[in-house]
Every structure is written in C-alpha cells, then in structure tokens.
Design an enzyme around this catalytic site. Structure first.
Site, PDB file in Angstrom:
ATOM      1  N   ASP A 249       0.449  -0.896   0.089  1.00 23.53           N
ATOM      2  CA  ASP A 249       0.523  -0.100   0.144  1.00 23.53           C
ATOM      3  C   ASP A 249       1.002   1.412  -0.127  1.00 23.53           C
ATOM      4  O   ASP A 249       2.372   1.129   0.506  1.00 23.53           O
ATOM      5  CB  ASP A 249      -1.438  -0.252   1.480  1.00 23.53           C
ATOM      6  CG  ASP A 249      -1.800  -1.092   1.237  1.00 23.53           C
ATOM      7  OD1 ASP A 249      -2.427  -1.156  -0.003  1.00 23.53           O
ATOM      8  OD2 ASP A 249      -2.452  -1.133   1.988  1.00 23.53           O
ATOM      9  N   LYS A 271      -3.381   3.656  -2.836  1.00 22.00           N
ATOM     10  CA  LYS A 271      -4.904   4.083  -2.466  1.00 22.00           C
ATOM     11  C   LYS A 271      -4.583   5.552  -1.867  1.00 22.00           C
ATOM     12  O   LYS A 271      -4.717   5.077  -0.891  1.00 22.00           O
ATOM     13  CB  LYS A 271      -5.941   3.252  -1.856  1.00 22.00           C
ATOM     14  CG  LYS A 271      -6.799   1.555  -2.675  1.00 22.00           C
ATOM     15  CD  LYS A 271      -7.589   0.825  -1.970  1.00 22.00           C
ATOM     16  CE  LYS A 271      -7.661   0.214  -2.437  1.00 22.00           C
ATOM     17  NZ  LYS A 271      -8.368   0.185  -3.561  1.00 22.00           N
ATOM     18  N   MET A 384      -8.297   8.159   8.842  1.00 26.52           N
ATOM     19  CA  MET A 384      -8.519   9.114   7.456  1.00 26.52           C
ATOM     20  C   MET A 384      -9.633   9.587   7.873  1.00 26.52           C
ATOM     21  O   MET A 384     -10.871   9.548   6.740  1.00 26.52           O
ATOM     22  CB  MET A 384      -8.808   7.299   6.357  1.00 26.52           C
ATOM     23  CG  MET A 384      -7.368   6.516   6.062  1.00 26.52           C
ATOM     24  SD  MET A 384      -8.386   5.406   5.315  1.00 26.52           S
ATOM     25  CE  MET A 384      -9.231   4.520   6.909  1.00 26.52           C
TER      26      MET A 384
END
Length: 465
Positions: A249, A271, A384
């Site tokens: 990631d 991402k 997030m």
C-alpha cells in the site's frame, strides 16, 4: 549513504602501506587475511614487522615512501602516525592512482576499512562511516557468536555444487534448497561425518527438493504497522525475507520496504483518499496471478490488515482461486497514535469500550449511533478522518456532545515526522485546518495528550480550591 560498500578482488593485488609502528601492524593483521601482495615502507620498523618480512608474509622496504612506490597499487594505507608524513605519502598515492586510507583520518580518506566477520568465503563487513566504531565492534561481536565457524566450509562446498542446484527452478525453490542446506542438513551432516558428510548431504537434499519444486504459490497478508520499522513483528520480517513478490500500500513506510528481499518484485497498489487509486478488483487479480505462478506473495498493508484493510475481499479472491494464505497481524495506527499522546484507549470508570471508525466513507457515518458516542467519557479512534472532521463535529454537537470534549490529531504516528495537535469538539475543524497536516492522520475523539490532560486536571483543582 556516504560510503558505498563493495568487495574488492584482492587476489594478486598490490597493496602498499607506509608506516612502521602499531598502526601499520593493526592494518596488516587484517590485510594478511587476503590474497594481496603487501608492501610496507618504514625507515624504522618494529620487530613484529621485521618478523613478518622474514616469514615472507610482507615485503619490507626500510626507507620512507617515495614517488613511484605506489604506482600500480590498488590500495594505499598511510599509517605513519604523523599527520604531516601521512599527508605527504597520501598525496603520492593519490597522484599514482591508488585508493587512499589515512589511519584515524576519515575526512581525508578515500575509503574506510570496515569491521569484518570472517567465515571465508562468507565475509560480513560492518561500517558506521566513522560515526560509531564502538557500535561496529558490538555488531561484529554479536555476529561472531551467531555465525558458526563451519559456515565458511559449507559455503565452499556449496559453491562447487551450484551448477547442480540449477536443476531447480529459479527463485524460491533454489532459495529454499540452499537455506535448508546451510542452516539444517549441512551443519547436521558436518557434525556427524565432517566435511565429507557435508558434501554428500547435498545430493540427497537436492533430490528431496526436486520432488517438491512444483509447489503452489502462497499469500501472506502482512501488517506493516504504523511506520516505525522497529514496530514490525518478527513474523512479518520473516515473511518479507521469503517473498518473491511484495504488493504494498501507499502508506507503507520506505524503511519497511527496504527490509524486503532484494530480489523480490515490488508492486505498489496504492489507494489515495479521494484521489487516484488502484481498483480493488485489480489488486485481487494481481495477488491471484502471482500466487498461481508459484510465487510467495506478501500483501503488505499499513497498520493491521484486519482493520479497514479490505482484507475480506482479498481473502475471498485467493480462497476462490484455491491458494493457501496466512494473516500476519500488525500494530494498528490507533495503538501507535494513542501511545504517542500518552493515553490508553480504555480506562476504568471512563470507558470500557472504544469505537474504531473510518472517515473515508462519509456516507457510512449516517447509520452510526452518534447519540451513544456523544455520551460523557466515550472514546473513538477515527481513521482517515481529515475530510470527515466537519461532518463528525456536526453530528456530535447535534446529538448533545459537550463542545469541550477533547480531540487529538496524530499525523504520521510512530514516524520521525510525527505531529500531534490538540483541540476540542468545538475547535477541531479550525485546529485541523491550521495544523496543515498532509500525512495520514488519526483522530481521537474523547482523548487529549496526557500533558494537556494533566494541566486541565490541575486547573480544575485550583478552581475547586
């Protein structure tokens, strides 16, 4: 990295050393382990140097170094134990094309000599760029204890057998074979039957590995932790060391990627929140494709793969494809971030539960039990959550939360560039905007940094008095 480590071919190479004292002798003790031709220039050599010359181990020239003496040499050591003489001889050596080392003078040296663990032909070089020689010696001592003396003999035996081992498919099959030999079958055979046994063990071991060379691929779903490589688990380190392919990631720290096996294929499957991203279906397909090709795949996820990592979708893909898998948990960002503010996620008589939320999908927040979270003492860790901050603030206030409820923001938890910002529910959006945080941010609702909490308690006590 200022000094790039290399191994020089010293077979028949000419090495020149200027100096006749203890500094010269110390360098020679190391250089005499090589196959180099050693020349020493010293007008007044010690008896030890004279004895080495008598034994034919060095060529001793009883005068000071002069122009032309270093011509054609690969390396030169200035060990005159006099700064002016070192400078003079080093200048001659540089002019005549040799790499120059001046003993105890890092700044003016063209190369440095590392601490060495010698298990010929296995050689481990340890350098600290002159910053911490004591640390280099400590590492050397530790490795000397870890690496058995028989390792060198096994390496020599293995070197002659390498053409036979090429019957195995390139990659994991060969690595497994050699690992089995050097750390299992080889030492056992040597202990039982000596060098001849260690050599004979190779044939039987190769037959065993040829039979299982066509093994299926495998996938490890590995948690990389929040970023600090020291927080990586031992099992995660072992998985990275075996990996043929690492699919990682965007948030995985570069320092952790460096721990992967050098030959591994590294594939970023990033991402970015509300930005460009590799489609999950494409990631699933990549994992399956490499594993079906026989590769040992590590799917490396920041934090813990079981926390907001879309693990189930990837597990479904590999399970459907009939591929074996394993989950290697990691330290999730909430654990690292709460440690950085000196708090705990749960506390007796404050909260017996904690909520983990993700702010990436704001629409999903609509169904959350905001009334329960708005109660006094509740704690939530929001992943997030930068873009969702105003939404969270509005929902909490709408459901009766105290505007003075503490809120903490932790950016890049556990990393060297970690930052912490404290706020309240009423001020959280303004504080977050002013902090200008660009890295991954974890938001704690209901927790303040411990220093701030201690100050607040002290103020309340003063008011009470």
């Amino acid at each position: 990295m200022q000094h790039f480590p290399i191994f020089l071919d010293m077979a028949g190479a000419r090495v020149v050393l200027s100096g006749g004292g203890e500094a010269a002798l110390a360098k020679l003790r190391l250089l005499m382990k090589t196959e180099a031709a050693l020349e020493v220039y010293a007008p007044a050599p010690t008896q030890d140097l004279v004895d080495l010359a008598a034994e034919g181990r060095i060529t001793l020239v009883r005068r000071s170094l002069a122009t032309g003496d270093v011509d054609g040499a690969k390396l030169f050591y200035a060990a005159d134990e006099d700064s002016d003489e070192d400078a003079r001889t080093a200048a001659i050596a540089r002019a005549e094309g040799a790499l120059v080392n001046i003993v105890d003078n890092l700044e003016d040296s063209g190369f440095i000599t590392p601490a060495i663990v010698d298990r010929d032909p296995v050689t481990v070089a340890i350098g600290t760029e002159g910053a911490a020689p004591v640390l280099a010696r400590a590492i050397k001592r530790d490795l000397e204890e870890r690496l058995p003396p028989v390792l060198g003999l096994l390496a020599k035996v293995g070197k002659a057998f390498r053409p036979m081992a090429e019957k195995l498919p390139f990659g994991r099959a060969r690595r497994d074979f050699w690992a089995d030999y050097y750390f299992g079958a080889g030492p056992r055979a040597f202990e039982a039957e000596g060098a001849e046994g260690a050599e004979q063990a190779l044939d039987a071991l190769l037959e065993t590995h040829l039979k299982r060379a066509a093994r299926d691929g495998h996938v490890d779903f590995v948690g990389a932790g929040p970023g600090d490589p020291e927080l990586l688990t031992l099992k995660a380190r072992a998985a990275l060391d075996k990996a043929d392919v690492v699919i990682y990631d965007r948030l995985v720290a570069p320092e952790i990627l460096e721990l992967a096996r050098r030959e591994a294929v590294m594939i970023e499957a990033g991402k970015t929140g509300f930005g460009p991203a590799t489609k999950q279906a494409d990631i699933n397909a990549m994992i399956v494709e490499h594993a079906q090709g026989g590769a040992q795949v590590v799917r490396l996820k920041s934090g813990d793969p079981t926390v907001f990592g879309r693990l189930d979708e990837e597990l479904d893909a590999v399970t459907e494809a009939g591929i074996s898998w394993r989950i290697v948990p990691g330290i999730t960002a909430a654990s690292a971030a709460v440690a950085s503010i000196g708090q705990s996620l749960t506390k007796r008589e404050r909260n017996s539960s904690v909520r983990f939320l993700t702010g990436h999908d704001v629409e999903g927040f609509a169904d959350h039990d905001w009334r329960a979270l708005a109660r006094q003492g509740e704690v939530a860790a929001i992943y997030m959550g930068k873009r969702a901050a105003r939404f969270v603030q509005g929902r909490m206030l709408m459901h009766g939360a105290d505007p003075s409820t503490p809120v903490s923001f932790v950016e890049n938890a556990s990393r060297p560039d970690q930052r912490v910002a404290e706020a309240t529910l009423a001020t959280m959006t303004d504080v977050l905007a002013g902090a200008d945080m660009h890295g991954p941010v974890l938001t704690f609702y209901g927790l303040a940094p411990r220093a701030a909490a201690a100050m607040a308690d002290a103020c309340e006590q003063e008011i009470a008095l």
